[in-house]
Design an enzyme around this catalytic site. Structure first.
Site, PDB file in Angstrom:
ATOM      1  N   GLY A 190     -11.618  15.257   2.267  1.00 56.32           N
ATOM      2  CA  GLY A 190     -11.465  13.856   1.912  1.00 56.32           C
ATOM      3  C   GLY A 190     -11.166  13.625   0.450  1.00 56.32           C
ATOM      4  O   GLY A 190     -11.329  12.499  -0.038  1.00 56.32           O
ATOM      5  N   ASP A 191     -10.716  14.662  -0.262  1.00 62.44           N
ATOM      6  CA  ASP A 191     -10.518  14.532  -1.710  1.00 62.44           C
ATOM      7  C   ASP A 191      -9.078  14.740  -2.149  1.00 62.44           C
ATOM      8  O   ASP A 191      -8.811  14.936  -3.327  1.00 62.44           O
ATOM      9  CB  ASP A 191     -11.426  15.517  -2.460  1.00 62.44           C
ATOM     10  CG  ASP A 191     -11.662  15.082  -3.902  1.00 62.44           C
ATOM     11  OD1 ASP A 191     -11.932  13.892  -4.128  1.00 62.44           O
ATOM     12  OD2 ASP A 191     -11.586  15.942  -4.806  1.00 62.44           O
ATOM     13  N   MET A 192      -8.123  14.687  -1.219  1.00 59.10           N
ATOM     14  CA  MET A 192      -6.725  14.890  -1.590  1.00 59.10           C
ATOM     15  C   MET A 192      -6.096  13.568  -2.028  1.00 59.10           C
ATOM     16  O   MET A 192      -5.187  13.030  -1.402  1.00 59.10           O
ATOM     17  CB  MET A 192      -5.958  15.539  -0.435  1.00 59.10           C
ATOM     18  CG  MET A 192      -6.443  16.940  -0.096  1.00 59.10           C
ATOM     19  SD  MET A 192      -6.317  18.100  -1.492  1.00 59.10           S
ATOM     20  CE  MET A 192      -4.553  18.417  -1.508  1.00 59.10           C
TER      21      MET A 192
END
Length: 393
Positions: A273-275
């Site tokens: 969930g960090d792109m």
């Protein structure tokens, strides 16, 4: 850039950035950022001056979070709190890519021993060099030397994050993606690191080869998509995936856009969930006149730590992992101007390869069992959801 002055940033009383006339006459090559260029590739007029805010390209060169705080302490007395211009003035000679920011009179005052690099992002990390002597460890670059590696510290909040990212980078390489060299190293490999730039959380460090530095230390230009789109770092999670895909399709190639699709599918499968916008970049090899898609980086599974996490970029107007059925990928394809069939095939290919390679990957064994189990569980849930892309009709 390339040892030639291309512009000036002025603070008096607003932040103004202007390009040099001879840089304009050269057609704006090497390219500083697509954000300064029009749709037909011509250099735009100088950006409008802003009160109290650096132009977004330069703001995105600065560290955030713990690294920013640490650099402020490291250069105490020269950097006022929350002052971007001060920090840029101190660290600007060694930032990501090929750009250098130095005083207009050409002087660079560097106190020894101090670190003068800037890396964007929230995680505590250092730009380091490998000590050339036999058995040498990792050191901060000194006397104008450039760090060829990024050493990323483990997190006290997210146990096993170094091993997690190490395994996910190995997975990306195993399914054919362009991945920088990476390895796990011990904290004892770091030599003479100032206390304010060190952390005391347990576990190994992740060492990643910088792809914006050549084998001989030459600078290779890159820019992230917050820079491409002119977005301040604080808004890096506000992007939409189709916007990046469309830019890659038009400015690089259709193949680059489909590689982006594969990387999106990998993020969905592994629960990353960090792109956000700053974790996708363009790279400008050679003369710096044409961008390519940079290698994949900052890939890890976030769902073991944040079970309710979602995609950092919206896809088909959705962010929830479980909402990413074929309908969402079709909506994304249409907004990006990509063929539906090619997008769906890229997703299905990625699902197949990840399921073939992940459980046989030797590097996954270094991931703590509880973290690995949550990744496996997420992959099991997402496989049939993304598998809808294989359905006909």
């Amino acid at each position: 850039m390339a040892n030639r002055k291309i512009g000036t940033i002025l603070r008096s009383p607003v932040y103004a950035f202007t390009f040099e006339q001879d840089y304009r006459e050269r057609g704006g090559v090497p390219i500083l950022s697509l954000s300064f260029r029009s749709a037909n590739g011509e250099l735009r007029q100088d950006p409008k001056p802003l009160a109290g805010i650096l132009p977004t390209f330069f703001a995105n060169l600065l560290p955030e979070g713990k690294l920013r705080e640490a650099m402020g302490k490291h250069h105490q007395g020269r950097v006022r709190q929350r002052n971007d211009f001060d920090l840029l003035a101190v660290l600007g000679a060694d930032v990501s890519g090929a750009v250098q920011l130095v005083p207009s009179d050409g002087s660079v005052l560097m106190e020894k021993p101090k670190a003068y690099f800037s890396l964007a992002g929230m995680q505590m990390k250092l730009s380091v060099a490998k000590n050339r002597r036999e058995g040498g460890g990792l050191t901060l670059p000194m006397d104008g030397e450039l760090g060829l590696y990024i050493a990323k510290f483990p997190s006290a909040t997210f146990p096993g994050v170094s091993e997690n990212e190490f395994a996910n980078l190995a997975l990306a390489a195993a399914i054919g993606m362009d991945v920088p060299h990476h390895e796990l190293v011990e904290r004892s490999d770091l030599e003479s690191i100032p206390e304010e730039l060190n952390t005391h959380s347990g576990g190994p460090l992740l060492l990643v080869r910088r792809f914006d530095r050549g084998a001989d230390g030459q600078r290779i230009h890159i820019e992230d998509f917050a820079q491409v789109f002119g977005v301040q770092p604080s808004r890096k999670y506000e992007g939409a995936a189709f916007h990046i895909a469309a830019t890659l399709n038009n400015a690089v190639s259709p193949e680059a856009a489909l590689e982006f699709v594969r990387r999106l599918a990998l993020a969905a499968l592994t629960g990353n969930g960090d792109m956000h916008l700053k974790n996708w970049s363009l790279i400008y090899p050679g003369d710096g006149d044409r961008p390519s898609l940079a290698p994949i980086y900052d890939v890890l599974s976030t769902v073991p730590y944040i079970p309710a996490d979602a995609m950092a970029l919206s896809l088909g107007r959705e962010r929830s992992f479980r909402a990413l059925t074929a309908a969402r990928w079709k909506a994304f394809a249409n907004r990006a101007g990509l063929p539906e069939t090619a997008v769906l095939e890229a997703v299905v290919e990625t699902v197949t390869l990840v399921n073939e390679r992940w459980r046989r990957l030797p590097e996954r064994e270094v991931v703590p069992a509880n973290v690995r189990g949550r990744i496996d569980e997420h992959l099991k849930v997402m496989t049939p959801i993304l598998g809808t892309c294989a359905q006909k009709g």
